[in-house]
Each structure stands twice: as structure tokens, then as C-alpha cells.
Design a protein around this motif. Structure first.
Motif, short mmCIF file in Angstrom:
data_model
loop_
_atom_site.label_atom_id
_atom_site.label_comp_id
_atom_site.label_asym_id
_atom_site.label_seq_id
_atom_site.Cartn_x
_atom_site.Cartn_y
_atom_site.Cartn_z
N SER A 102 0.85 -1.20 0.00
CA SER A 102 0.00 0.00 0.00
C SER A 102 0.88 1.24 0.00
CB SER A 102 -0.91 0.03 1.23
OG SER A 102 -0.14 0.19 2.41
N LEU A 103 0.27 2.38 -0.26
CA LEU A 103 1.00 3.64 -0.23
C LEU A 103 1.56 3.90 1.17
CD1 LEU A 103 1.85 6.25 -1.69
CD2 LEU A 103 -0.36 7.24 -1.02
N GLU A 104 0.82 3.49 2.17
CA GLU A 104 1.23 3.76 3.56
C GLU A 104 2.46 2.93 3.95
OE1 GLU A 104 -2.52 5.23 2.72
OE2 GLU A 104 -1.96 3.10 2.62
N THR A 105 2.57 1.72 3.40
CA THR A 105 3.67 0.85 3.81
C THR A 105 4.87 0.91 2.86
OG1 THR A 105 2.68 -1.02 2.62
CG2 THR A 105 2.10 -0.75 4.95
N ALA A 106 4.69 1.46 1.66
CA ALA A 106 5.78 1.53 0.69
C ALA A 106 6.77 2.62 1.08
CB ALA A 106 5.23 1.81 -0.70
N PRO A 107 8.06 2.42 0.83
CA PRO A 107 9.06 3.46 1.15
C PRO A 107 8.82 4.72 0.32
CG PRO A 107 10.04 1.67 -0.12
CD PRO A 107 8.68 1.21 0.24
N GLN A 108 8.95 5.87 0.97
CA GLN A 108 8.67 7.14 0.30
C GLN A 108 9.93 7.89 -0.12
OE1 GLN A 108 5.36 8.02 -0.30
NE2 GLN A 108 5.05 5.94 0.47
N THR A 109 11.01 7.63 0.55
CA THR A 109 12.27 8.31 0.25
C THR A 109 13.35 7.26 0.00
OG1 THR A 109 13.01 8.36 2.54
CG2 THR A 109 11.59 10.18 1.80
N GLU A 110 14.47 7.70 -0.51
CA GLU A 110 15.57 6.77 -0.74
C GLU A 110 16.08 6.20 0.57
OE1 GLU A 110 17.98 4.17 -2.30
OE2 GLU A 110 16.52 5.34 -3.43
N ALA A 111 16.05 7.01 1.64
CA ALA A 111 16.45 6.52 2.95
C ALA A 111 15.49 5.43 3.42
CB ALA A 111 16.49 7.66 3.96
N ASP A 112 14.19 5.64 3.21
CA ASP A 112 13.20 4.62 3.55
C ASP A 112 13.45 3.34 2.76
OD1 ASP A 112 11.93 6.40 5.24
OD2 ASP A 112 10.38 6.96 3.79
N ARG A 113 13.76 3.51 1.47
CA ARG A 113 13.97 2.35 0.61
C ARG A 113 15.20 1.56 1.06
NH1 ARG A 113 12.07 0.70 -4.47
NH2 ARG A 113 10.59 2.42 -4.35
N GLN A 114 16.25 2.24 1.44
CA GLN A 114 17.46 1.55 1.90
C GLN A 114 17.19 0.82 3.21
OE1 GLN A 114 20.20 0.94 0.29
NE2 GLN A 114 20.95 -0.25 2.05
N LYS A 115 16.43 1.44 4.09
CA LYS A 115 16.07 0.78 5.34
C LYS A 115 15.25 -0.47 5.07
CE LYS A 115 13.63 1.48 9.72
NZ LYS A 115 12.80 2.42 10.54
N LYS A 116 14.33 -0.36 4.12
CA LYS A 116 13.50 -1.51 3.76
C LYS A 116 14.36 -2.63 3.18
CE LYS A 116 9.46 -3.49 3.14
NZ LYS A 116 8.57 -3.86 4.26
N ARG A 117 15.32 -2.28 2.35
CA ARG A 117 16.22 -3.30 1.80
C ARG A 117 16.92 -4.08 2.91
NH1 ARG A 117 18.05 1.03 -1.82
NH2 ARG A 117 17.07 0.79 -3.86
N GLU A 118 17.40 -3.37 3.92
CA GLU A 118 18.10 -4.02 5.03
C GLU A 118 17.15 -4.93 5.80
OE1 GLU A 118 19.67 -0.75 7.18
OE2 GLU A 118 21.15 -0.21 5.62
N GLU A 119 15.91 -4.47 6.01
CA GLU A 119 14.92 -5.28 6.73
C GLU A 119 14.58 -6.55 5.95
OE1 GLU A 119 12.64 -1.51 8.93
OE2 GLU A 119 11.73 -2.53 7.20
N VAL A 120 14.37 -6.39 4.65
CA VAL A 120 14.03 -7.54 3.81
C VAL A 120 15.18 -8.54 3.77
CG1 VAL A 120 13.56 -8.26 1.43
CG2 VAL A 120 12.33 -6.32 2.42
N ARG A 121 16.39 -8.03 3.67
CA ARG A 121 17.56 -8.91 3.63
C ARG A 121 17.63 -9.77 4.88
NH1 ARG A 121 21.82 -8.08 0.16
NH2 ARG A 121 23.60 -9.47 0.50
N GLU A 122 17.43 -9.16 6.04
CA GLU A 122 17.51 -9.90 7.28
C GLU A 122 16.32 -10.85 7.45
OE1 GLU A 122 20.25 -10.07 9.12
OE2 GLU A 122 20.95 -8.85 7.44
N ALA A 123 15.15 -10.46 6.96
CA ALA A 123 13.99 -11.35 7.04
C ALA A 123 14.20 -12.60 6.21
CB ALA A 123 12.73 -10.60 6.57
N PHE A 124 14.75 -12.44 5.01
CA PHE A 124 15.05 -13.61 4.18
C PHE A 124 16.17 -14.44 4.80
CE2 PHE A 124 12.98 -11.75 0.26
CZ PHE A 124 12.10 -12.82 0.08
N ARG A 125 17.14 -13.80 5.40
CA ARG A 125 18.23 -14.53 6.06
C ARG A 125 17.65 -15.44 7.15
NH1 ARG A 125 23.52 -13.15 5.95
NH2 ARG A 125 23.04 -10.98 5.43
N ARG A 126 16.73 -14.89 7.94
CA ARG A 126 16.09 -15.69 8.99
C ARG A 126 15.28 -16.83 8.38
NH1 ARG A 126 15.17 -10.46 11.04
NH2 ARG A 126 13.02 -10.49 10.29
#
Length: 301
Positions: A223-247
Motif C-alpha cells: 500500500s502507499l502507507e507501507t511503501a518506502p517514500q524516500t531513498e532513505a526509507d527504501r534503503q532501510k526496507k532493503r536491510e529489513e528484507v535482507r535480514e527477514a530472508f536470512r532468517r
């Protein structure tokens, strides 16, 4: 008439004998593996690690997405999304060192039709596959289920000469494998083959992060509310996704620890951090323990 009957009998006997032939005989050639996923991300999630291991060892791997993923996003759809998702898995394939193809079937509309059975049969034959991997037919998503059904339906037909006669039948019976899932009914997943992917975990995670429409932006349920809005948000999301897949891949290793120990030995099996797992389909060739090690040459104590 007698000659015709003799030919038919020879064909039937030849098909029956396929299951008895050595997978690679005396050939000194790379293995050829084809993996079917329902959408442009399924193969990468379920078999990206083992694909990278095969590729590093000089074997040939192809991923096939049975649908184009054209409704798999909350804010875009149709041709533009299909093109975007194809580009994403092409980049993932480049990272993994493999080949990929996306079929032009609408997301959510895959059915176990004769046409689609022929398509899968031709793809398996054209790739000259030693190993075929796909979903189990009990899964939450209809596209996943029907990918599994189509793989099962192709398991015998790949050797039948007069089915899709425009492509020569296989001379050897592939091993058909199901990729890992957590579904329990009507039967839970059985980890017949479990592969350590510690050596390629970062490569696999890099490939998954290339599929931004799904894992960074949320795919169909974002959704618009959960999607990253800035490049900083996007980078944070990348790190979160990477760790979630690692787990996620660490959990597979933990759940399949007993089989890892059987395959890799106690010392190595206990130390493995990340894994992918596969179940041998009862259709197709039934590999022995020795053949499993030939097909997965990186499994060793």
C-alpha cells in the motif's frame, strides 16, 4: 500390422526402461536443471541458492516463471508491471549466473490445460533437463498449485515420443523435485534433499533484493502507507528484507537439521546456517543416495 505393433511395443518398453538408465551414464557433461515457479520471484526464493551453487560448478540452470506477474503490485498492473517484473528476474538471473524466462500468461489465471502441459513438456525437453523443480500441488495460491500439477502431468509425457512430436523426447528420465513449503494438508513437506547455501547466501539475498516490486514495495498486498517514500526509507526496507530472508533460510536449516546431518555428516551438518530443501516427486526417476550426491555434487561431509 505386425510391424506397427512391434514399433509400439518398443516405444512402450523404451519409456519403461528410462527409469532404469543412469542419469548421466558415462557422459562427461554439465548437469542441466530447470526450475518452474508460478510468478517472477518464486524460483528465486525457493531455489536461488542451489542454482548459484550449480552455476559456480559449471552446470546449466534455467528458471521459468509460468505467469508474468501482471497483477502482483498494489499500484500498477498490466504490461508495464509484467515488463518490470521480467527485468527484475533477469537481473536476479545475472547475479545468480543462470538463465531465466517469463511466460506470457496472466498472473492469477494459470490453469492445468493441455496447452500449458505441452508448453511445460516442451520446455523440459528443450532444456534436456536432468532435474526438474516446481511447487507442490497443495499450496495457498492457485498459480502455485497448478504449476505443481502441470509439472506432475509432464513427468511422464516428457518421454512419450508422439506427445509434442515437434520436440524430441528425453532419452533419460529426469528427477522431479518439489520446492520447500510449510503446508501440512493433505500432507506435509518431506525434506528428502537439503542443501547448505551458506557459501552463496549473500549472492542469493542480492538476487532477491533485485526484485524490488515485490519485496521492497510490497507486491500485490502492499500500500502507499507501507511503501518506502524516500531513498532513505527504501534503503532501510532493503536491510529489513535482507535480514527477514536470512532468517527464513536459517529456519529451513533448523527444521531440516536431521537430514542435513545425514547428508553432510554430524560436524558439518550441525554447523550449517542456511539451507534450501526439496522433496522427491514420486513421478519421474527415484534417485538413490549416491545419485543425489551426483546431482548435488556440493553435498559432501
Amino acid at each position: 500390422m505386425v510391424r506397427f505393433i512391434s514399433v509400439i511395443c518398443a516405444v512402450v518398453l523404451g519409456i519403461a526402461c528410462l527409469s532404469q538408465r543412469p542419469l548421466r551414464a558415462a557422459e562427461n557433461r554439465p548437469l542441466r536443471i530447470i526450475v518452474f515457479g508460478a510468478h517472477p520471484d518464486d524460483c528465486e526464493i525457493r531455489a536461488g541458492g542451489v542454482a548459484a551453487l550449480w552455476a559456480k560448478a559449471g552446470h546449466q540452470v534455467k528458471f521459468v516463471s509460468m505467469t508474468n506477474g501482471d497483477i502482483g503490485h498494489w499500484a500498477m498492473a498490466g504490461g508495464p508491471l509484467a515488463q518490470r517484473r521480467t527485468a527484475e528476474v533477469q537481473e536476479a538471473a545475472r547475479i545468480l549466473g543462470i538463465t531465466t524466462e517469463v511466460l506470457d500468461i496472466h498472473d492469477g489465471e494459470l490453469l492445468p490445460t493441455l496447452e500449458n502441459r505441452k508448453t511445460m513438456t516442451r520446455l523440459i525437453r528443450q532444456w534436456q533437463a536432468d532435474i526438474v523443480i516446481g511447487h507442490r500441488p497443495n499450496d495457498y495460491h492457485p498459480d502455485h498449485r497448478y504449476t505443481g500439477v502441470l509439472m506432475q502431468d509432464s513427468a511422464f509425457m516428457v518421454a512419450v515420443p508422439f506427445f509434442c512430436p515437434d520436440v524430441p523426447p528425453l532419452k533419460r528420465n529426469p528427477v522431479f523435485l518439489y520446492s520447500y513449503d510449510n503446508f501440512q494438508r493433505p500432507n506435509p513437506f518431506r525434506p528428502d534433499i537439503v542443501v547448505a547455501i551458506d557459501d552463496v547466501i549473500e549472492q542469493k539475498l542480492d538476487a532477491l533484493l533485485a526484485i524490488e516490486s515485490q519485496f521492497i514495495e510490497g507486491g500485490a498486498l502492499g500500500s502507499l502507507e507501507t511503501a518506502p517514500q524516500t531513498e532513505a526509507d527504501r534503503q532501510k526496507k532493503r536491510e529489513e528484507v535482507r535480514e527477514a530472508f536470512r532468517r527464513r533460510f536459517a529456519q529451513i536449516a533448523d527444521k531440516c537439521r536431521d537430514r542435513l546431518i545425514e547428508l553432510y555428516g554430524p560436524e558439518k551438518g550441525k554447523a550449517i546456517n542456511y539451507a534450501e530443501a526439496f522433496e522427491v516427486c514420486e513421478y519421474g526417476r527415484q534417485p538413490t543416495e549416491q545419485e543425489i550426491r551426483e546431482l548435488f555434487p556440493f553435498i559432501s561431509p
